[in-house]
Design an enzyme around this catalytic site. Structure first.
Site, PDB file in Angstrom:
ATOM      1  CG  PHE A   1     -19.083 -12.602  -4.521  1.00  0.00           C
ATOM      2  CD1 PHE A   1     -19.959 -11.772  -5.205  1.00  0.00           C
ATOM      3  CD2 PHE A   1     -18.314 -13.487  -5.256  1.00  0.00           C
ATOM      4  CE1 PHE A   1     -20.079 -11.827  -6.594  1.00  0.00           C
ATOM      5  CE2 PHE A   1     -18.421 -13.558  -6.643  1.00  0.00           C
ATOM      6  CZ  PHE A   1     -19.305 -12.725  -7.318  1.00  0.00           C
ATOM      7  CG  LEU A   2     -15.135  -9.799   1.781  1.00  0.00           C
ATOM      8  CD1 LEU A   2     -15.496  -8.739   2.801  1.00  0.00           C
ATOM      9  CD2 LEU A   2     -13.684 -10.198   1.956  1.00  0.00           C
ATOM     10  CB  ALA A   3     -20.948  -9.087   3.746  1.00  0.00           C
TER      11      ALA A   3
ATOM     12  CE  LYS B   1     -17.497   1.230  -4.935  1.00  0.00           C
ATOM     13  NZ  LYS B   1     -16.655   0.439  -5.798  1.00  0.00           N
TER      14      LYS B   1
ATOM     15  CG  ASP C   1      -2.076   0.925   1.122  1.00  0.00           C
ATOM     16  OD1 ASP C   1      -3.205   0.414   1.091  1.00  0.00           O
ATOM     17  OD2 ASP C   1      -1.883   2.162   1.039  1.00  0.00           O
TER      18      ASP C   1
ATOM     19  CG  ASN D   1     -22.512  -5.690  -4.322  1.00  0.00           C
ATOM     20  OD1 ASN D   1     -22.641  -6.716  -3.643  1.00  0.00           O
ATOM     21  ND2 ASN D   1     -21.421  -4.946  -4.271  1.00  0.00           N
TER      22      ASN D   1
ATOM     23  CB  CYS E   1     -20.341  -2.200  -1.975  1.00  0.00           C
ATOM     24  SG  CYS E   1     -18.808  -2.637  -1.171  1.00  0.00           S
TER      25      CYS E   1
END
Ligand code: UGA
Length: 442
Positions: free
Chosen positions: A142-144, A259, A17, A204, A256
């Site tokens: 696909f994780l929440a 957007k 990062d 989503n 998410c």
């Protein structure tokens, strides 16, 4: 990536990062985000096959596979402002990969992106016809939040999209092989790149559409005396519909859903699909309406004035089990309550640091308090913003005694025992259910 490192000890995973401070936090005992189970996963593999580094160029150079997870926020300037995805970080990364590589690599699109964005990456990294060849794949996430480790450990599906060329298919197999270490074969789907990108957006969209659907019905229930939870239960028991994502509340938040919808709306408009764009715009419109409706209900219930009243917000995170406040409905509601000159006391088990940043501009109109009992002290109303389990278990009798009377509770998540609260003396306003109030008109 931490879960990949955990499940696949034979791979070395390095996270890079540009924010060196962030990387230092990931290397410390205090991880920069709260996510149940994440600390355990990170500490068990960090320094073994999971590394965090700010040396982006060196690590690009050394990697065989690069997962690109840079943020793609809604663009706030120029063409497509307020709708399109801002792809500047994505493109910058493509150029950086090209500059730092001296061998072919597999590039995996992890960020959620407009359909065909992989093409941009592909065109940049393969821009030199005599240069290296890079395969660009899509492997959406696909994780929440709040359930990330569980979602990754036992995913409903893993999706890998590639070009259908020889090298594209070989690259796809390499990515599939990573997941085969712990995900059953039948849950790993493969496809072309564009279908994979679109599947992520559409997943989503479907989830957010279900929330707006039930929220639209909650408004109807409030007018007619029906109970939205009962309706959702009866509807959700039809196995063709299912019972998930049918909880009415103050509207969806998070980084998410909105957007992604706006992103698809923008693409539809670009392709001249106005009717499709309008259809999905409706999902966002209901979400905004739901938040505004909540504020209006509060205002009307509290004798049409909030000026100078103390209102306690139970929760500020966009959902339970996270400290994330991005696009949180609580933020919108807080601002609207302050427009009415209410004074706020915000409490949240994990999101107070972010809440303080979000509300920094509001001076002493807002206070922050960790303890919910202290937070409710001297307040005229409590508004439940986040479905934290601990809010169910509080001693509301104790809270009631500390509040200004008549005391109000607006349960924006329908998580409390409304009848019990009413019996204690509270005036109770759930979402999509009849209010329980002692304030009868004479
Ligand atoms: C969402 C998707 O659920 C993930 O599958 C996806 O991977 C992720 O976006 C992403 O694209 O990164 P997330 O935003 O973390 O995950 O959280 P959700 O559990 O989907 O909740 C979103 C919002 O909807 C929250 O504000 C939540 O409180 C609200 N919600 C959810 C409701 O109001 N009612 C419900 O019945 C369910």
């Amino acid at each position: 990536m931490a879960v990949i490192a955990l499940k696949c000890p034979q791979y070395k995973v390095t996270l890079v990062d540009s924010n060196a401070g962030r990387i230092a936090e990931w290397n410390s005992d205090r991880l920069p985000i709260y996510e149940p189970g994440l600390d355990e996963v990170v500490t068990s593999v960090r320094g073994k096959n999971l590394f965090f580094s700010a040396e982006i160029e060196k690590n690009i150079h050394e990697a065989d596979i690069i997962f690109v997870s840079v943020n793609t926020p809604t663009k706030m300037f120029g063409v497509g402002a307020g709708m399109a995805a801002d792809l500047q970080y994505w493109e910058k990364t493509a150029r950086q990969i090209l500059t730092c590589s001296d061998q072919p690599k597999i590039i995996v699109e992890k960020s959620t992106l407009p359909v065909k964005t992989a093409l941009t990456m592909e065109r940049i990294v393969n821009s030199d016809p005599d240069g290296l060849h890079f395969d660009v794949l899509s492997n959406p996430e696909f994780l929440a939040e709040g359930t990330a480790i569980q979602d990754l450990s036992e995913p409903d599906r893993v999706l890998v999209g590639s070009r259908l060329t020889e090298s594209g298919l070989a690259a796809r197999q390499e990515i599939v092989d990573i997941y085969r270490n712990w995900v059953p074969e039948e849950k790993i789907l493969v496809s072309d790149v564009w279908s994979s990108e679109l599947s992520k957006l559409v997943s989503n969209l479907f989830l957010s559409q279900r929330i707006s659907t039930i929220n639209s019905i909650s408004a109807f229930c409030e007018k007619t005396g029906a109970d939205v939870a009962r309706v959702a239960k009866a509807v959700g028991m039809d196995h063709r519909i299912g019972d998930k994502f049918l909880k009415a509340g103050i509207g969806f938040g998070g980084s998410c859903f909105k957007k992604d919808i706006l992103n698809l709306v923008y693409m539809c408009q670009t392709y001249g699909l106005e009717e499709v764009a309008d259809y999905w715009k409706g999902v966002v419109r209901i979400n905004e309406y739901q938040k505004e409706r909540f504020v209006t209900n509060m205002l009307q219930a509290m004798f049409n004035t909030l000026a100078g009243k103390r209102i306690c917000l139970f929760g500020f995170a966009f959902k339970a089990d996270t400290g994330d406040t991005r696009e949180s409905a609580a933020f919108y509601i807080a601002r609207r309550l302050m427009d009415e000159q209410a004074r706020l006391v915000v409490t949240d088990p994990k999101a107070l640091p972010n809440a303080k940043i979000d509300l920094a501009g509001f001076g002493d109109a807002v206070e922050f308090e960790r303890c919910p009992y202290e937070a409710a002290e001297g307040c005229h109303a409590i508004a439940v913003m986040t479905e934290w389990l601990q809010y169910r278990a509080l001693d509301y009798q104790k809270i009631y005694k500390r509040m200004v009377k008549p005391a109000f509770i607006f349960d924006g998540r329908n998580i409390l025992d409304h009848k019990a609260l009413f019996d204690m003396g509270f005036n109770v306003y759930p979402v999509g259910k009849p209010a329980l109030t002692h304030l009868h008109e004479s």
